[in-house]
Structures are given as structure tokens and as C-alpha cells.
Design a protein around this motif. Structure first.
Motif, PDB file in Angstrom:
ATOM      1  N   ARG A  54       0.825  -1.210   0.000  1.00  0.00           N
ATOM      2  CA  ARG A  54       0.000   0.000   0.000  1.00  0.00           C
ATOM      3  C   ARG A  54       0.858   1.258   0.000  1.00  0.00           C
ATOM      4  NH1 ARG A  54      -5.473  -1.125   3.437  1.00  0.00           N
ATOM      5  NH2 ARG A  54      -5.869  -3.221   2.646  1.00  0.00           N
ATOM      6  N   THR A  55       1.983   1.207   0.715  1.00  0.00           N
ATOM      7  CA  THR A  55       2.870   2.373   0.745  1.00  0.00           C
ATOM      8  C   THR A  55       3.510   2.594  -0.625  1.00  0.00           C
ATOM      9  OG1 THR A  55       3.334   2.020   3.098  1.00  0.00           O
ATOM     10  CG2 THR A  55       4.895   3.381   1.865  1.00  0.00           C
ATOM     11  N   ALA A  58       0.912   4.123  -2.807  1.00  0.00           N
ATOM     12  CA  ALA A  58       0.156   5.217  -2.192  1.00  0.00           C
ATOM     13  C   ALA A  58      -0.023   6.433  -3.106  1.00  0.00           C
ATOM     14  CB  ALA A  58       0.814   5.636  -0.878  1.00  0.00           C
ATOM     15  N   ASP A  61      -2.821   5.736  -5.355  1.00  0.00           N
ATOM     16  CA  ASP A  61      -4.071   5.694  -4.602  1.00  0.00           C
ATOM     17  C   ASP A  61      -4.576   7.101  -4.303  1.00  0.00           C
ATOM     18  OD1 ASP A  61      -5.873   3.730  -3.733  1.00  0.00           O
ATOM     19  OD2 ASP A  61      -5.326   4.048  -1.636  1.00  0.00           O
ATOM     20  N   ARG A  62      -3.665   7.976  -3.898  1.00  0.00           N
ATOM     21  CA  ARG A  62      -4.078   9.354  -3.623  1.00  0.00           C
ATOM     22  C   ARG A  62      -4.553  10.037  -4.898  1.00  0.00           C
ATOM     23  NH1 ARG A  62      -1.346  15.048  -1.761  1.00  0.00           N
ATOM     24  NH2 ARG A  62      -3.390  15.982  -1.418  1.00  0.00           N
ATOM     25  N   PHE A  94       1.991  10.723  -0.151  1.00  0.00           N
ATOM     26  CA  PHE A  94       1.611   9.637   0.757  1.00  0.00           C
ATOM     27  C   PHE A  94       0.535  10.038   1.764  1.00  0.00           C
ATOM     28  CE2 PHE A  94       5.854   8.868  -0.805  1.00  0.00           C
ATOM     29  CZ  PHE A  94       5.827   7.527  -1.155  1.00  0.00           C
ATOM     30  N   ASN A  97      -1.988   7.547   3.541  1.00  0.00           N
ATOM     31  CA  ASN A  97      -1.483   6.175   3.542  1.00  0.00           C
ATOM     32  C   ASN A  97      -1.384   5.601   4.950  1.00  0.00           C
ATOM     33  OD1 ASN A  97      -0.243   3.822   2.185  1.00  0.00           O
ATOM     34  ND2 ASN A  97       1.573   4.437   3.332  1.00  0.00           N
ATOM     35  N   ASN A 100      -4.557   4.103   5.848  1.00  0.00           N
ATOM     36  CA  ASN A 100      -4.765   2.924   5.012  1.00  0.00           C
ATOM     37  C   ASN A 100      -3.997   1.720   5.556  1.00  0.00           C
ATOM     38  OD1 ASN A 100      -5.790   1.503   2.801  1.00  0.00           O
ATOM     39  ND2 ASN A 100      -4.120   2.116   1.460  1.00  0.00           N
ATOM     40  N   GLN A 156      -8.915   8.400   5.957  1.00  0.00           N
ATOM     41  CA  GLN A 156      -7.996   8.230   4.827  1.00  0.00           C
ATOM     42  C   GLN A 156      -8.394   9.136   3.664  1.00  0.00           C
ATOM     43  OE1 GLN A 156      -8.124   4.405   2.917  1.00  0.00           O
ATOM     44  NE2 GLN A 156      -6.583   4.953   1.382  1.00  0.00           N
TER      45      GLN A 156
END
Length: 315
Positions: A54-55, A58, A61-62, A94, A97, A100, A156
Motif C-alpha cells: 500500500r505504501t 500510495a 491511490d491518492r 503519501f 497512507n 490505510n 484516509q
């Protein structure tokens, strides 16, 4: 499917479908997630894999969150990254994150625990279940886990889409949301979240089971793990394409009312109505491209880190 005692590898998948938890719980390989039991070491390995995966993804995702909340505007992926870069720090990529990652292990543990309990109630013999039962089991356990950790989902989203400096971190976001908007704000968007679990679980599980059966036939019930991983990625991608609009609705509901300003949407159907009127059907799929972009790298990173974590814990 069962695990060997040292959980070093799956000890052969049963022909009858086991009730899998929702795919991609923390990026942990699907064949392990579909086990009937989960040891502490296995959960820890999955937690580490999920945190790293996930990191690593990230920023993508953002970007997805930023694109989702641009109602009435059409910005490109490049413009989305430019908005993050304009904040002047690598930390901008990030934001969100931490929340998350933190919700990763408890969410997974809840899903898998509920999965076993619900399975015992639904399955007639406690083992063999149909695809329909798997969907019900995955949906119920997923709904319980999501409902329990849902405030972290809201936090998040807020950290990801808010202007720089709005919140100083997870605790500050929680405090400000409660103080300015009330506790109910921590559960905005939970309706489309709950509604989306069943179609997502149904498509994901059904598609995976069909592909898994084919792989078992082709490889004499010992399909290569990487092929199962690919099957999981394909089933998850298909499910995301169908359920994605509900995720966008959830994000827009979560993001509204920031700082106590009046709400823009009255609920799930109001988001659908206004989005279609202003942006058309394409508006319901904003952010889909980065969401699909992260599937392959997330799965690959998860698989590698999971196996390495498992090896280290066994040493």
C-alpha cells in the motif's frame, strides 16, 4: 484449501470451493486468504506485505481520490500528480497512507474471523460450500469488518483530498471531524460501501472459482501459485469495473462537509443524480485508470514481501 503446519505453502486446494474472504484484503496472495484458518505468523506476514504494498502504491491511490472528487471538472493524471507536487514535499504523495496501513491488519483479521464463523452457520457440513454461499459469506464478513473500521476509511479519504494543512494527521483529522461535523460524519458514505460489497464479492468470487477450477483441471490439481495470483488479479479487476461507481459515490460523500461547510449531497442517489447531470456516465468512473494501474504492482509487491516475511518468521 488447507495450510501445512509450517504454513510454507498451500497443501493442495480442495475441489469444493472454500468460502474466500474478499479479494485483495491486504494484497496477500489469494490462495492463502482462502484458507480455513489463519495463524498469527501468517496474519503478520500478510500485514507486512499489505503495508509495504500500500505504501509503494500510495501516490497512485491518492491520485485516484483526487480525481474522484473533482466534480464538474476534468483533470488528467498528469495534472493530478502536479497538484500533489505543488504541495512542495514528497510527503504529499503519501497523504492518507498511514490510515490505510493502520486499518489493514484489524480489517483483515475481522474479515477472516467472521468468514469462518459465518461459514460454520451457512455451510451444511462446515466445509463444502457453493459459489452462492461463498458470495453470502464473503459479503457478510466483509460488511461486518468494513462497518467496524469504517471511520478510518473516512479519515484516509479526508487526508488524501483535503488542502495541505487542513489536518495534521490521523488523530487531528478524527478530532476535527468530530468537533466540526459530529460523529455521524465518520460514517458518511457507508451505505454505498455496504451496497457495493455484495456485487464486488459475487463477481470476484465467482470469476475466481471458475478460473481456479480450470487451472486445477489443467495442472492436475496443483496449479502454479503465480497462475492463481493472476486469476485473482483478473477476477478483482472485473469486479472493480462493475462496482467502481459505488466507490466513487462513497468517496464523494466522505469528502463533503469538510470543516463544517454545508453538505453538497443528500445521499447516495443524490450523488448519482448530480454526477450524471453534470458529468455524464464518464463521471461515475473518474479515477478508474489509476485504480487499475496499481493492481499489478500491488499484487507483485505483496507476493514478494509476503513470501520473504514468511521465510524470516520461520527462521
Amino acid at each position: 484449501m488447507r495450510l501445512t503446519e509450517d504454513f510454507s505453502r498451500p497443501a493442495g486446494l480442495a475441489r469444493s470451493a472454500q468460502p474466500p474472504a474478499l479479494a485483495g484484503l491486504f494484497g496477500m496472495p489469494l490462495l492463502y486468504l482462502r484458507a480455513g484458518t489463519l495463524s498469527a505468523k501468517l496474519l503478520l506476514s500478510g500485514g507486512v506485505a499489505g503495508a509495504v504494498s500500500r505504501t509503494a502504491t500510495a501516490p497512485i491511490d491518492r491520485l485516484k481520490f483526487i480525481l474522484q472528487v473533482q466534480d464538474g471538472q476534468l483533470i488528467t493524471i498528469r495534472q493530478g500528480f502536479s497538484l500533489m507536487a505543488a504541495e512542495g514535499s514528497y510527503k504529499a504523495y503519501f497523504r492518507g497512507n498511514g490510515a490505510n496501513v493502520i486499518k489493514n491488519v484489524p480489517e483483515t483479521a475481522l474479515k477472516l474471523t467472521c468468514n469462518d464463523r459465518v461459514k460454520a452457520m451457512i455451510a451444511q457440513d462446515g466445509h463444502s460450500v457453493s459459489i452462492g454461499q461463498s458470495v453470502a459469506i464473503g459479503g457478510i464478513s466483509g460488511a461486518i469488518a468494513q462497518g467496524t473500521i469504517y471511520p478510518m476509511e473516512v479519515i484516509q479519504t479526508r487526508l488524501a483530498v483535503s488542502p495541505a494543512g487542513t489536518y495534521r494527521g490521523i488523530a487531528n483529522a478524527f478530532s476535527k471531524i468530530v468537533r466540526q461535523e459530529g460523529y455521524k460524519a465518520l460514517f458518511r458514505g457507508i451505505t454505498p460501501c455496504m451496497v457495493g460489497i455484495i456485487p464486488y464479492a459475487g463477481l470476484d468470487i465467482a470469476a475466481f472459482e471458475v478460473m481456479r477450477e480450470k487451472l486445477h483441471e489443467q495442472y492436475d490439481h496443483r496449479p502454479p501459485p503465480q497462475h492463481l495470483l493472476l486469476a485473482g488479479m483478473l477476477s478483482s479487476t472485473g469486479a472493480q469495473l462493475v462496482a467502481y461507481p459505488l466507490g466513487l459515490i462513497r468517496t464523494r460523500l466522505q469528502a463533503q462537509g469538510m470543516g463544517g461547510v454545508p453538505l453538497k449531497y443528500n445521499g447516495m442517489f443524490d450523488v448519482i443524480k448530480k454526477t450524471l447531470e453534470l458529468e455524464g456516465i464518464r463521471g461515475m468512473y473518474k479515477g478508474l485508470t489509476p485504480n487499475l494501474m496499481k493492481i499489478a504492482p500491488a499484487a507483485g509487491i505483496s507476493w514478494f514481501v509476503f513470501e520473504e516475511s514468511k521465510r524470516i518468521l520461520q527462521a
